[in-house]
Design a protein around this motif. Structure first.
Motif, short mmCIF file in Angstrom:
data_model
loop_
_atom_site.label_atom_id
_atom_site.label_comp_id
_atom_site.label_asym_id
_atom_site.label_seq_id
_atom_site.Cartn_x
_atom_site.Cartn_y
_atom_site.Cartn_z
N SER A 172 57.14 0.74 72.30
CA SER A 172 56.01 1.26 71.52
C SER A 172 55.27 2.32 72.31
O SER A 172 55.51 2.51 73.50
CB SER A 172 55.07 0.10 71.17
N ASP A 173 54.35 2.97 71.65
CA ASP A 173 53.52 3.98 72.32
C ASP A 173 52.38 3.27 73.05
O ASP A 173 51.70 2.43 72.46
CB ASP A 173 52.92 4.95 71.30
N PRO A 174 52.16 3.60 74.34
CA PRO A 174 51.03 3.00 75.06
C PRO A 174 49.71 3.46 74.40
O PRO A 174 49.44 4.65 74.31
CB PRO A 174 51.14 3.55 76.47
N LYS A 175 48.92 2.50 73.95
CA LYS A 175 47.70 2.83 73.21
C LYS A 175 46.72 3.66 74.04
O LYS A 175 46.00 4.49 73.50
CB LYS A 175 47.03 1.54 72.70
N ARG A 207 56.60 5.98 76.26
CA ARG A 207 56.79 4.72 75.54
C ARG A 207 56.59 3.58 76.54
O ARG A 207 56.51 3.81 77.74
CB ARG A 207 58.19 4.66 74.94
N GLN A 208 56.53 2.39 76.01
CA GLN A 208 56.39 1.23 76.87
C GLN A 208 57.21 0.08 76.33
O GLN A 208 57.45 -0.02 75.13
CB GLN A 208 54.94 0.79 76.99
N THR A 209 57.66 -0.76 77.23
CA THR A 209 58.24 -2.03 76.86
C THR A 209 57.56 -3.06 77.73
O THR A 209 57.07 -2.74 78.82
CB THR A 209 59.78 -2.04 77.00
N GLN A 210 57.51 -4.27 77.24
CA GLN A 210 56.80 -5.31 77.99
C GLN A 210 57.73 -6.45 78.36
O GLN A 210 58.61 -6.82 77.60
CB GLN A 210 55.64 -5.85 77.17
N PHE A 211 57.52 -6.91 79.56
CA PHE A 211 58.11 -8.15 80.04
C PHE A 211 56.91 -8.87 80.64
O PHE A 211 56.56 -8.67 81.78
CB PHE A 211 59.20 -7.89 81.08
#
Length: 113
Positions: A58-61, A72-76
């Motif tokens: 997603s796009d980092p807010k 973009r970003q992904t989370q773990f």
């Protein structure tokens, strides 16, 4: 070959490599080397997952609020990986605990503030 996806080359900036080292060192000190190795392995799986599906993030807010949409970003959880897709490459700029002050981290690392 129908259904075969192209892989992207995933690159870590020096900053992202330092982030991984810092995460490893902290976990090793607080929770032991075995847990640090496990977390590093799982983070690297998340990194390698971007080779096949770089657009899944997603796009980092914090950046969108500034009108910046190329990252973009992904989370773990609790970690966030901030990256950019360019041609057939995924460049990871930041791997940090998402509970930190992301506005300052992003400004310093990506915007040179």
């Amino acid at each position: 070959m129908v259904g075969r996806q192209k892989r992207y080359e995933v690159l870590l900036t020096q900053g992202a490599e330092r982030d991984l080292e810092s995460i490893y060192d902290y976990i090793a000190e607080v929770d032991g080397k075995a847990n640090a190795n496990d977390m590093l392995d799982r983070l690297m799986e998340a990194v390698e997952g971007l080779a096949r599906f770089p657009e899944r993030g997603s796009d980092p807010k914090e950046l969108v609020a500034l009108g910046i949409k190329e990252y973009r970003q992904t989370q773990f959880k609790p970690y966030r990986l901030i990256y950019r897709v360019m041609a057939r490459q995924v460049v990871i700029y930041l791997i940090v605990d998402g509970r930190r002050d992301m506005q300052s981290l992003l400004a310093n690392r990506l915007l040179g503030a």
